[in-house]
Motif scaffolding. Structure first.
Motif, PDB file in Angstrom:
ATOM      1  N   GLN A  58      64.176 -31.388 -39.920  1.00 28.68           N
ATOM      2  CA  GLN A  58      65.359 -30.859 -40.594  1.00 28.68           C
ATOM      3  C   GLN A  58      66.514 -31.844 -40.465  1.00 28.68           C
ATOM      4  O   GLN A  58      66.575 -32.667 -39.555  1.00 28.68           O
ATOM      5  CB  GLN A  58      65.764 -29.489 -40.022  1.00 28.68           C
ATOM      6  N   SER A  59      67.444 -31.743 -41.408  1.00 28.10           N
ATOM      7  CA  SER A  59      68.661 -32.544 -41.415  1.00 28.10           C
ATOM      8  C   SER A  59      69.831 -31.575 -41.399  1.00 28.10           C
ATOM      9  O   SER A  59      69.633 -30.353 -41.397  1.00 28.10           O
ATOM     10  CB  SER A  59      68.693 -33.435 -42.661  1.00 28.10           C
ATOM     11  N   ALA A  60      71.043 -32.114 -41.362  1.00 26.68           N
ATOM     12  CA  ALA A  60      72.226 -31.246 -41.312  1.00 26.68           C
ATOM     13  C   ALA A  60      73.283 -31.752 -42.279  1.00 26.68           C
ATOM     14  O   ALA A  60      73.401 -32.952 -42.514  1.00 26.68           O
ATOM     15  CB  ALA A  60      72.799 -31.207 -39.899  1.00 26.68           C
ATOM     16  N   ILE A  61      74.046 -30.814 -42.817  1.00 24.05           N
ATOM     17  CA  ILE A  61      75.246 -31.166 -43.580  1.00 24.05           C
ATOM     18  C   ILE A  61      76.432 -30.640 -42.788  1.00 24.05           C
ATOM     19  O   ILE A  61      76.471 -29.463 -42.420  1.00 24.05           O
ATOM     20  CB  ILE A  61      75.250 -30.532 -44.980  1.00 24.05           C
ATOM     21  N   VAL A  62      77.361 -31.539 -42.476  1.00 27.24           N
ATOM     22  CA  VAL A  62      78.563 -31.146 -41.737  1.00 27.24           C
ATOM     23  C   VAL A  62      79.772 -31.369 -42.640  1.00 27.24           C
ATOM     24  O   VAL A  62      80.069 -32.504 -43.033  1.00 27.24           O
ATOM     25  CB  VAL A  62      78.709 -31.971 -40.433  1.00 27.24           C
ATOM     26  N   HIS A  63      80.440 -30.276 -42.975  1.00 23.27           N
ATOM     27  CA  HIS A  63      81.647 -30.362 -43.806  1.00 23.27           C
ATOM     28  C   HIS A  63      82.832 -30.603 -42.878  1.00 23.27           C
ATOM     29  O   HIS A  63      83.200 -29.714 -42.109  1.00 23.27           O
ATOM     30  CB  HIS A  63      81.867 -29.061 -44.568  1.00 23.27           C
ATOM     31  N   THR A  64      83.383 -31.802 -42.949  1.00 20.87           N
ATOM     32  CA  THR A  64      84.503 -32.102 -42.066  1.00 20.87           C
ATOM     33  C   THR A  64      85.839 -31.737 -42.707  1.00 20.87           C
ATOM     34  O   THR A  64      86.848 -31.643 -42.028  1.00 20.87           O
ATOM     35  CB  THR A  64      84.496 -33.591 -41.676  1.00 20.87           C
ATOM     36  N   SER A  65      85.828 -31.548 -44.003  1.00 17.16           N
ATOM     37  CA  SER A  65      87.012 -31.036 -44.694  1.00 17.16           C
ATOM     38  C   SER A  65      86.535 -30.456 -46.013  1.00 17.16           C
ATOM     39  O   SER A  65      85.346 -30.528 -46.341  1.00 17.16           O
ATOM     40  CB  SER A  65      88.049 -32.138 -44.925  1.00 17.16           C
ATOM     41  N   ARG A  66      87.464 -29.904 -46.769  1.00 20.28           N
ATOM     42  CA  ARG A  66      87.077 -29.249 -48.020  1.00 20.28           C
ATOM     43  C   ARG A  66      86.373 -30.211 -48.971  1.00 20.28           C
ATOM     44  O   ARG A  66      85.464 -29.825 -49.692  1.00 20.28           O
ATOM     45  CB  ARG A  66      88.347 -28.679 -48.689  1.00 20.28           C
ATOM     46  N   ASP A  67      86.756 -31.479 -48.935  1.00 15.55           N
ATOM     47  CA  ASP A  67      86.181 -32.415 -49.904  1.00 15.55           C
ATOM     48  C   ASP A  67      85.440 -33.585 -49.256  1.00 15.55           C
ATOM     49  O   ASP A  67      85.262 -34.623 -49.862  1.00 15.55           O
ATOM     50  CB  ASP A  67      87.275 -32.930 -50.853  1.00 15.55           C
ATOM     51  N   HIS A  68      85.033 -33.421 -47.999  1.00 12.79           N
ATOM     52  CA  HIS A  68      84.276 -34.495 -47.361  1.00 12.79           C
ATOM     53  C   HIS A  68      83.178 -33.907 -46.476  1.00 12.79           C
ATOM     54  O   HIS A  68      83.415 -32.982 -45.718  1.00 12.79           O
ATOM     55  CB  HIS A  68      85.197 -35.377 -46.500  1.00 12.79           C
ATOM     56  N   ARG A  69      81.993 -34.462 -46.594  1.00  7.27           N
ATOM     57  CA  ARG A  69      80.894 -33.984 -45.752  1.00  7.27           C
ATOM     58  C   ARG A  69      79.954 -35.120 -45.403  1.00  7.27           C
ATOM     59  O   ARG A  69      79.827 -36.104 -46.130  1.00  7.27           O
ATOM     60  CB  ARG A  69      80.138 -32.856 -46.443  1.00  7.27           C
ATOM     61  N   PHE A  70      79.320 -34.955 -44.251  1.00 10.62           N
ATOM     62  CA  PHE A  70      78.345 -35.932 -43.782  1.00 10.62           C
ATOM     63  C   PHE A  70      76.969 -35.269 -43.777  1.00 10.62           C
ATOM     64  O   PHE A  70      76.831 -34.125 -43.336  1.00 10.62           O
ATOM     65  CB  PHE A  70      78.691 -36.395 -42.368  1.00 10.62           C
ATOM     66  N   VAL A  71      75.980 -36.008 -44.257  1.00  4.69           N
ATOM     67  CA  VAL A  71      74.598 -35.544 -44.188  1.00  4.69           C
ATOM     68  C   VAL A  71      73.929 -36.316 -43.055  1.00  4.69           C
ATOM     69  O   VAL A  71      73.818 -37.544 -43.125  1.00  4.69           O
ATOM     70  CB  VAL A  71      73.855 -35.789 -45.519  1.00  4.69           C
ATOM     71  N   LEU A  72      73.550 -35.622 -42.021  1.00  2.05           N
ATOM     72  CA  LEU A  72      72.875 -36.252 -40.888  1.00  2.05           C
ATOM     73  C   LEU A  72      71.381 -36.202 -41.186  1.00  2.05           C
ATOM     74  O   LEU A  72      70.737 -35.160 -41.047  1.00  2.05           O
ATOM     75  CB  LEU A  72      73.215 -35.510 -39.590  1.00  2.05           C
ATOM     76  N   ALA A  73      70.842 -37.335 -41.628  1.00  3.18           N
ATOM     77  CA  ALA A  73      69.473 -37.356 -42.154  1.00  3.18           C
ATOM     78  C   ALA A  73      68.426 -37.353 -41.056  1.00  3.18           C
ATOM     79  O   ALA A  73      67.327 -36.845 -41.247  1.00  3.18           O
ATOM     80  CB  ALA A  73      69.289 -38.583 -43.037  1.00  3.18           C
ATOM     81  N   ALA A  74      68.747 -37.957 -39.898  1.00  5.00           N
ATOM     82  CA  ALA A  74      67.752 -38.233 -38.846  1.00  5.00           C
ATOM     83  C   ALA A  74      66.565 -38.979 -39.469  1.00  5.00           C
ATOM     84  O   ALA A  74      66.771 -39.824 -40.355  1.00  5.00           O
ATOM     85  CB  ALA A  74      67.356 -36.966 -38.102  1.00  5.00           C
ATOM     86  N   ASP A  75      65.337 -38.657 -39.085  1.00  9.22           N
ATOM     87  CA  ASP A  75      64.208 -39.474 -39.532  1.00  9.22           C
ATOM     88  C   ASP A  75      63.677 -39.091 -40.913  1.00  9.22           C
ATOM     89  O   ASP A  75      62.649 -39.611 -41.348  1.00  9.22           O
ATOM     90  CB  ASP A  75      63.080 -39.443 -38.497  1.00  9.22           C
ATOM     91  N   ALA A  76      64.378 -38.209 -41.616  1.00 10.79           N
ATOM     92  CA  ALA A  76      64.036 -37.994 -43.025  1.00 10.79           C
ATOM     93  C   ALA A  76      64.267 -39.287 -43.790  1.00 10.79           C
ATOM     94  O   ALA A  76      63.671 -39.516 -44.849  1.00 10.79           O
ATOM     95  CB  ALA A  76      64.872 -36.876 -43.620  1.00 10.79           C
ATOM     96  N   CYS A  77      65.127 -40.157 -43.239  1.00 10.73           N
ATOM     97  CA  CYS A  77      65.326 -41.483 -43.824  1.00 10.73           C
ATOM     98  C   CYS A  77      65.887 -42.403 -42.743  1.00 10.73           C
ATOM     99  O   CYS A  77      67.004 -42.204 -42.282  1.00 10.73           O
ATOM    100  CB  CYS A  77      66.260 -41.403 -45.022  1.00 10.73           C
ATOM    101  N   TYR A  78      65.109 -43.400 -42.351  1.00 10.55           N
ATOM    102  CA  TYR A  78      65.507 -44.286 -41.258  1.00 10.55           C
ATOM    103  C   TYR A  78      66.752 -45.113 -41.589  1.00 10.55           C
ATOM    104  O   TYR A  78      67.621 -45.290 -40.757  1.00 10.55           O
ATOM    105  CB  TYR A  78      64.388 -45.275 -40.930  1.00 10.55           C
ATOM    106  N   THR A  79      66.754 -45.706 -42.789  1.00 16.17           N
ATOM    107  CA  THR A  79      67.850 -46.637 -43.130  1.00 16.17           C
ATOM    108  C   THR A  79      68.217 -46.514 -44.615  1.00 16.17           C
ATOM    109  O   THR A  79      67.461 -45.966 -45.423  1.00 16.17           O
ATOM    110  CB  THR A  79      67.455 -48.119 -42.885  1.00 16.17           C
ATOM    111  N   GLU A  80      69.342 -47.101 -44.915  1.00 15.82           N
ATOM    112  CA  GLU A  80      69.805 -47.201 -46.307  1.00 15.82           C
ATOM    113  C   GLU A  80      68.748 -47.853 -47.207  1.00 15.82           C
ATOM    114  O   GLU A  80      68.519 -47.434 -48.340  1.00 15.82           O
ATOM    115  CB  GLU A  80      71.083 -48.054 -46.299  1.00 15.82           C
ATOM    116  N   GLU A  81      68.099 -48.888 -46.671  1.00 17.35           N
ATOM    117  CA  GLU A  81      67.105 -49.623 -47.451  1.00 17.35           C
ATOM    118  C   GLU A  81      65.935 -48.722 -47.853  1.00 17.35           C
ATOM    119  O   GLU A  81      65.399 -48.811 -48.961  1.00 17.35           O
ATOM    120  CB  GLU A  81      66.607 -50.813 -46.616  1.00 17.35           C
ATOM    121  N   HIS A  82      65.540 -47.838 -46.941  1.00 18.23           N
ATOM    122  CA  HIS A  82      64.463 -46.906 -47.280  1.00 18.23           C
ATOM    123  C   HIS A  82      64.864 -46.004 -48.446  1.00 18.23           C
ATOM    124  O   HIS A  82      64.071 -45.745 -49.345  1.00 18.23           O
ATOM    125  CB  HIS A  82      64.098 -46.044 -46.062  1.00 18.23           C
TER     126      HIS A  82
END
Ligand SMILES: [Zn+2]
Ligand SMILES: [Zn+2]
Length: 256
Positions: free
Chosen positions: A178-202
């Motif tokens: 599983q991964s997580a979405i963290v809404h840090t403000s109304r218009d900004h959020r981070f998706v914590l992918a973990a090993d669903a995707c190792y790197t940007e290149e993947h």
């Protein structure tokens, strides 16, 4: 969205491994060092840790702590304080302050310190725990067969009931990742992918790493990450991306 929510990235180990484990086309002798990340979310209703990194004693005794197979393939390259307990202490916290641990999956570099969080609800997908419990499973029971307060979930889960921290299944790397979405403000959020995707290149080149549970499921999960990233104000934080990590460290780990 509560203004008080903060998200902080912590380095909880570093792994030196064959590049081929990440990129199937890489030549066998090339190695790479990647960070192991965990994330601290402080919310008015609780304190959540997304993953707990590598077990504390792993650098000193890799064979004893991680087992022969892991130790044969991966060298622990982190500093002595790059583990969940030291990193929490640097934030003025002890394990009992943590109310929730969201566990992406049960590999050694994501749940190595779960055992210390005896007061926390350990949130993970039921399918991940069932895979670990299967006869002949490759999962190390020392990482999951623990008397912890497990909260097994099926599908999406709204941790604090206000939509700020959402867990969602991203299977493929493992059965119940599983991964997580963290809404840090109304218009900004981070998706914590973990090993669903190792790197940007993947993500960019749709590369499925050598180790995976189910290839097409993994591609589907990466497609979901890609479509999330296309939405305004969304940043995907990859599982083991050294270049991205350097930017996070440059900001002192403070994602917000
Ligand atoms: Zn993994
Ligand atoms: Zn990993």
């Amino acid at each position: 969205m509560p203004a008080q929510l903060t998200l902080h990235a912590m380095c909880c180990g570093r792994l030196d491994l064959a590049r081929r484990l990440f990129f199937p086309d890489a030549s066998a002798e090339v190695r790479m060092t990647v960070p192991v990340s965990a994330f601290l979310v402080r919310h008015p209703k609780g304190t959540l840790l997304f993953d707990t990194g590598v077990a504390c004693g792993a650098t000193a005794d890799p064979v004893g702590v991680l087992g022969k197979q892991v130790a044969a393939n991966i060298t622990m390259a982190g500093a002595a304080n790059e583990n969940a307990l030291h990193q929490l202490a640097a934030q003025g916290l002890v394990p009992d302050d943590v109310t929730h641990v969201a566990c992406s999956h049960l590999h050694f570099d994501h749940c190595g310190c779960n055992r210390y969080f005896r007061r926390a609800k350990i949130l993970m997908q039921r399918s991940e725990m069932l895979a670990a419990r299967e006869p002949g499973s490759q999962y190390d029971p020392r990482l999951w067969d623990l008397s912890l307060d497990y909260g097994l979930i099926d599908g999406e889960h709204d941790v604090f009931g206000d939509g700020t921290v959402m867990l969602f299944p991203t299977p493929g790397h493992t059965a119940g990742h599983q991964s997580a979405i963290v809404h840090t403000s109304r218009d900004h959020r981070f998706v914590l992918a973990a090993d669903a995707c190792y790197t940007e290149e993947h993500l960019k080149h749709d590369i499925v790493p050598t180790l995976h549970w189910h290839e097409s499921a993994m591609r589907e999960s990466m497609a979901r990450l890609r479509s999330l990233r296309e939405q305004a104000g969304t940043e995907v934080v990859f599982g083991h991306d050294q270049a991205q990590w350097e930017r996070v460290e440059g900001a002192g780990g403070a994602l917000l």
